[in-house]
Write an enzyme that holds these catalytic residues in place. Structure first.
Site, short mmCIF file in Angstrom:
data_model
loop_
_atom_site.label_atom_id
_atom_site.label_comp_id
_atom_site.label_asym_id
_atom_site.label_seq_id
_atom_site.Cartn_x
_atom_site.Cartn_y
_atom_site.Cartn_z
N HIS A 104 0.81 -1.23 0.00
CA HIS A 104 0.00 0.00 0.00
C HIS A 104 0.84 1.28 0.00
O HIS A 104 0.51 2.26 0.68
CB HIS A 104 -0.95 0.00 1.19
CG HIS A 104 -2.10 -0.95 1.07
ND1 HIS A 104 -2.61 -1.38 -0.13
CD2 HIS A 104 -2.85 -1.59 2.04
CE1 HIS A 104 -3.62 -2.22 0.08
NE2 HIS A 104 -3.77 -2.36 1.38
N HIS A 178 -9.66 2.61 0.63
CA HIS A 178 -9.66 1.45 1.52
C HIS A 178 -10.77 1.53 2.58
O HIS A 178 -10.56 1.19 3.75
CB HIS A 178 -8.29 1.33 2.19
CG HIS A 178 -7.87 -0.07 2.50
ND1 HIS A 178 -8.43 -0.80 3.51
CD2 HIS A 178 -6.93 -0.87 1.94
CE1 HIS A 178 -7.85 -1.99 3.58
NE2 HIS A 178 -6.93 -2.06 2.62
N GLU A 312 -11.97 -2.81 -2.91
CA GLU A 312 -10.92 -1.93 -3.40
C GLU A 312 -10.78 -2.04 -4.91
O GLU A 312 -10.18 -2.97 -5.42
CB GLU A 312 -9.59 -2.29 -2.72
CG GLU A 312 -9.65 -2.27 -1.20
CD GLU A 312 -8.52 -3.07 -0.57
OE1 GLU A 312 -7.34 -2.74 -0.81
OE2 GLU A 312 -8.82 -4.05 0.17
#
Length: 347
Positions: A104, A178, A312
């Site tokens: 991420h 997210h 996502e």
């Protein structure tokens, strides 16, 4: 339509502001720290207004405990194997923030940055335009990169996220949001009896590090077939090795079949709440919060597995190491653009 702002806290003497967008039925709050969507409030089928996402009421809690609640993640969403990649014979070594891999966007990524924010006010639509300049070599990525994320809510209960990016060097870019949804309202129940519909006939097989093996698996006759709707509980109870691998549930990229206008729908039959998602991204990572554990509370509810579900929309994870995946390479002076739209309703 209305939008307001208020001070939410401070980080290193910089003010963090919360922005609340409101129409007759929906209220959405976001902030300029990580572009976090901290709250979405809507009615249930009895007219009760409650939150349908996981989040905190203080900035300190986000800094100390948040597993990316509501945040924009990047430069690249998901994992990059070995925390490195090669472009034009140059090897770029990234921050290792999950064992030997990169997750991420790194140690801070975009989810822990303070973004510039500008409110958008219109008769039928309000929103916030966030922007951030990521310098060359931040988290190990090449190039100065200007990123813009715009949130808008209109009078038709449609919430849209628009992503844009351009840089001065060839780099990677793949952004997502997210948010953890829980349509029961104020997280009063887990999401195991939520019904998910995903227009996808294939998902990506994962290895023991939760990285794609590169193999696509057909969803037929499995707990991964969401084409006609399936409860999340099915994957948690499944003995499918892929469900067991991720901690009994889902943390998998699904390759979207883009024939349908609405790619993804999530329902909670008890509350009557529904969110429908349309995206131009090639995949959605379905994460059933199998790892949501810790000694903290989420607005009065103790952290626990299966308390939320992330949907996502993004490119396929670790695509730089799989040439047959859709590319997440952004050329110098090229513009990255993507849109995902959420529609909220009660049935």
């Amino acid at each position: 339509m209305r939008i307001t702002s208020r001070k939410f806290g401070e980080i290193n003497d910089q003010e963090i502001h919360a922005y609340t967008m409101t129409n007759k039925e929906i209220e959405i709050t976001c902030m300029n720290y990580g572009c976090i969507i901290s709250n979405i409030i809507m009615n249930d089928n009895g007219g009760k207004r409650e939150s349908i996402v996981l989040g905190f009421d203080t900035l300190e809690e986000y800094i100390q405990h948040s597993p990316y609640f509501g945040a924009i993640v990047g430069r690249v969403a998901g994992r990059i194997k070995g925390a490195q990649f090669e472009l034009d014979e140059n090897v770029y070594r990234l921050a290792k923030n999950e064992n030997k891999n990169h997750l991420h966007g790194g140690m801070e990524g975009f989810s822990h940055k303070i973004w510039k924010a500008e409110m958008i006010e219109g008769k039928s639509e309000v929103g916030v335009e966030f922007s951030y300049m990521s310098p060359d070599e931040e988290e190990g990525y090449p190039g100065n990169l200007h990123v813009k994320v715009t949130y808008t809510l209109n009078d038709r209960n449609e919430f849209q996220i628009t992503y844009e990016g351009n840089g001065d060097q060839k780099t990677l870019l793949d952004l997502t949001n997210h948010t953890y949804f829980n349509l029961s309202g104020n997280a009063k129940r887990d999401i195991l009896d939520h019904t998910l519909n995903v227009k996808s006939s294939r998902f990506l097989e994962l290895d023991h590090e939760l990285l794609p093996t590169g193999e696509f698996i057909n969803v037929d006759h499995s707990s991964f077939d969401f084409r006609e709707g399936r409860k999340i509980r099915d994957g948690v109870n499944s003995k499918n090795p892929q469900n067991l691998l991720v901690g009994q549930g889902y943390d998998h990229p699904f390759l979207l079949d883009h024939e349908a206008e609405t790619n993804i729908s999530l329902f909670d039959h008890e509350s009557g709440r529904k969110v429908s998602i349309e995206t131009d991204q090639p995949s959605v990572v379905v994460y059933s919060s199998n790892q949501l554990i810790g000694d903290f509370s989420i607005r009065g509810v103790h952290a626990q597995k299966y308390l939320g579900i992330c949907l996502e929309t993004q490119g396929l994870p670790d695509s730089i190491h799989h040439p047959h995946f859709p590319s997440t390479i952004l050329q110098a002076d090229e513009t990255y653009q993507s849109t995902t739209k959420y529609t909220f309703e009660v049935y």
